[in-house]
Design a protein around this motif. Structure first.
Motif, PDB file in Angstrom:
ATOM      1  N   GLN A  61       2.337   9.499 -10.191  1.00 21.93           N
ATOM      2  CA  GLN A  61       0.950   9.247  -9.804  1.00 21.93           C
ATOM      3  C   GLN A  61       0.478  10.333  -8.845  1.00 21.93           C
ATOM      4  OE1 GLN A  61       0.255   5.442  -7.923  1.00 21.93           O
ATOM      5  NE2 GLN A  61      -1.767   6.050  -7.171  1.00 21.93           N
ATOM      6  N   GLY A  88      -6.767  10.775  -8.266  1.00 18.16           N
ATOM      7  CA  GLY A  88      -5.901   9.885  -7.504  1.00 18.16           C
ATOM      8  C   GLY A  88      -6.611   9.012  -6.496  1.00 18.16           C
ATOM      9  N   ASP A  89      -7.923   9.176  -6.337  1.00 16.28           N
ATOM     10  CA  ASP A  89      -8.672   8.419  -5.337  1.00 16.28           C
ATOM     11  C   ASP A  89      -9.075   7.064  -5.902  1.00 16.28           C
ATOM     12  OD1 ASP A  89     -10.306   7.449  -3.378  1.00 16.28           O
ATOM     13  OD2 ASP A  89     -11.830   9.021  -3.536  1.00 16.28           O
ATOM     14  N   ASP A  90      -8.469   5.995  -5.387  1.00 22.37           N
ATOM     15  CA  ASP A  90      -8.760   4.661  -5.921  1.00 22.37           C
ATOM     16  C   ASP A  90     -10.064   4.076  -5.387  1.00 22.37           C
ATOM     17  OD1 ASP A  90      -7.856   4.215  -3.326  1.00 22.37           O
ATOM     18  OD2 ASP A  90      -6.727   2.414  -3.844  1.00 22.37           O
ATOM     19  N   SER A 148       0.815  -1.210   0.000  1.00 22.06           N
ATOM     20  CA  SER A 148       0.000   0.000   0.000  1.00 22.06           C
ATOM     21  C   SER A 148       0.850   1.262   0.000  1.00 22.06           C
ATOM     22  CB  SER A 148      -0.942   0.011   1.217  1.00 22.06           C
ATOM     23  OG  SER A 148      -1.925  -0.986   1.095  1.00 22.06           O
ATOM     24  N   LEU A 168      -2.862   6.415  -0.381  1.00 22.65           N
ATOM     25  CA  LEU A 168      -4.113   6.910  -0.964  1.00 22.65           C
ATOM     26  C   LEU A 168      -5.208   7.120   0.075  1.00 22.65           C
ATOM     27  CD1 LEU A 168      -4.209   4.794  -4.269  1.00 22.65           C
ATOM     28  CD2 LEU A 168      -2.956   6.907  -3.768  1.00 22.65           C
ATOM     29  N   TRP A 223       0.626   8.497   0.433  1.00 22.56           N
ATOM     30  CA  TRP A 223       1.079   7.626  -0.641  1.00 22.56           C
ATOM     31  C   TRP A 223       0.269   6.329  -0.657  1.00 22.56           C
ATOM     32  CZ3 TRP A 223       2.364   6.885  -5.170  1.00 22.56           C
ATOM     33  CH2 TRP A 223       3.249   5.915  -5.646  1.00 22.56           C
ATOM     34  N   VAL A 282      -1.717  11.747  -5.932  1.00 21.49           N
ATOM     35  CA  VAL A 282      -2.366  11.126  -4.778  1.00 21.49           C
ATOM     36  C   VAL A 282      -3.490  12.044  -4.289  1.00 21.49           C
ATOM     37  CG1 VAL A 282      -0.351   9.799  -4.089  1.00 21.49           C
ATOM     38  CG2 VAL A 282      -0.645  12.116  -3.215  1.00 21.49           C
ATOM     39  N   PRO A 283      -4.515  11.464  -3.618  1.00 22.67           N
ATOM     40  CA  PRO A 283      -5.706  12.229  -3.245  1.00 22.67           C
ATOM     41  C   PRO A 283      -5.536  13.010  -1.944  1.00 22.67           C
ATOM     42  CG  PRO A 283      -6.016   9.943  -2.653  1.00 22.67           C
ATOM     43  CD  PRO A 283      -4.672  10.020  -3.354  1.00 22.67           C
ATOM     44  N   ASP A 311     -13.279  12.526   1.043  1.00 21.78           N
ATOM     45  CA  ASP A 311     -12.225  13.325   0.424  1.00 21.78           C
ATOM     46  C   ASP A 311     -12.786  14.608  -0.193  1.00 21.78           C
ATOM     47  OD1 ASP A 311      -9.839  12.042   0.980  1.00 21.78           O
ATOM     48  OD2 ASP A 311      -9.952  10.726  -0.762  1.00 21.78           O
TER      49      ASP A 311
END
Length: 347
Positions: free
Chosen positions: A281, A212-214, A34, A335, A333, A283-284, A221
């Motif tokens: 990448q 960036g939010d998976d 992660s 997320l 990192w 990130v959120p 968020d």
């Protein structure tokens, strides 16, 4: 210990996060995948989070075994964490307790205080990661607490919903209407599940989440209730930023909202931090991912100038709580930040 069966014919309410907590529940981070390349920096940040939470209320932490407990205690000792901290041997796939932990309701009515743990299905945000252990966490939490548990045959993560404790719920179309969650259910079906399972009356739907939010657009968020009639909502003034339009659209939706008693929703804007990009990448990074504990509000920090502005907004919302900012540039990192890691246990 076997938890009691769910009480029948009772009315339950989903309390707001700012209502009194009996504790905060966590899952200790251990999944190095992660935080690729940064896991060694994560546990110290996590331990600082626990130190702050433990000044406010008891803290419960899921660990896989005695070895993980010893590791966690080591980092907590280095961080100076003190207070009522209890470990439970409940194995997890990852640390995001907001999404795999039980959602706790309270019985309605004066003189009542019984609680009910809801066990929603968890599928790792649409099957993106392994989730067999995480999907089994909620009933184990309920058993440990000694409260009834009710299974809800519905995929739902705690970070996908936010409520004001008085029957209004926030969520997003991007997440809840995604075919990787409950493809058999329509928007109306999902609203009915919310009413039946969470006892809410009004569902406010926002649109898309942030880059960036998976999780496909979790509400925590974007926009959060801070009182019965007030929300804080993320904004991005830079029109060239990919978050500008989605966040502006969500603000427009919020301006049209009338609560169940006819009142307009009060909207406070939270600034966006400068974009954070790791290994190409984004990130959120979001200030909306704060956590409200009994005496503190834990806010993720990303950049000194915007940290200060966001903390001022939250301090105005919670004058009786200390707003504590902890640097989350390494934690994000993975997320997620503080709200993603925590699950409140109502008193």
């Amino acid at each position: 210990m076997t938890n009691p069966p769910p009480p029948q014919d009772r009315s339950y309410r989903w309390p707001a996060e700012w209502e009194p907590h009996a504790a905060t529940w966590l899952s200790w981070p251990h999944n190095r995948n992660s935080w690729p390349g940064r896991f060694g920096r994560v546990e110290p940040v996590y331990a600082r989070m626990v130190r702050v939470l433990a000044t406010s209320e008891p803290v419960h932490i899921n660990v896989t075994d005695a070895a993980m407990e010893r590791r966690a205690r080591h980092y907590l000792s280095l961080a100076g964490a003190d207070g009522e901290i209890t470990f439970h041997y409940i194995p997890t796939n990852d640390a995001w307790c907001r999404d795999h932990g039980a959602v706790i309701l309270k019985e309605e009515g004066p003189g009542t205080g019984d609680r009910l743990a809801l066990d929603f299905r968890f599928n790792a945000w649409g099957g993106k990661y392994p989730y067999d252990l995480d999907d089994a966490v909620a009933p184990q939490m309920a058993e440990t607490l000694g409260i009834p548990s009710k299974s809800a045959d519905f995929v739902l993560e705690g970070g996908a919903i936010d409520g004001n404790g008085q029957g209004t719920l926030l969520t997003t179309e991007a997440c809840l209407l995604n075919s990787n969650r409950n493809p058999q259910l329509s928007k109306q079906d999902i609203e009915e599940r919310f009413r039946l399972d969470l006892g809410v009356e009004q569902i406010i739907w926002l649109g898309d989440g942030i880059a960036g939010d998976d999780t496909d657009g979790h509400i925590d968020d974007i926009t959060r209730f801070v009182s019965e009639d007030t929300v804080v909502s993320m904004v991005e003034p830079n029109t060239a930023d990919e978050n500008h339009r989605p966040l502006a659209d969500n603000i427009e939706r919020l301006r049209d909202v009338r609560l169940t008693d006819g009142r307009k929703l009060r909207i406070l804007e939270l600034p966006s931090p400068p974009p954070l990009v790791y290994q190409n990448q984004r990130v959120p990074a979001s200030y909306a991912n704060f956590y409200i504990a009994n005496s503190v509000v834990l806010m993720p920090g990303y950049h000194p100038s915007t940290d200060l502005l966001a903390a001022e907004v939250l301090a105005s919302c919670f004058p009786k709580r200390d707003v504590v900012t902890i640097d989350c540039r390494d934690l994000i990192w993975g997320l997620g930040a503080f709200h993603c890691l925590t699950q409140q246990i109502p008193r």
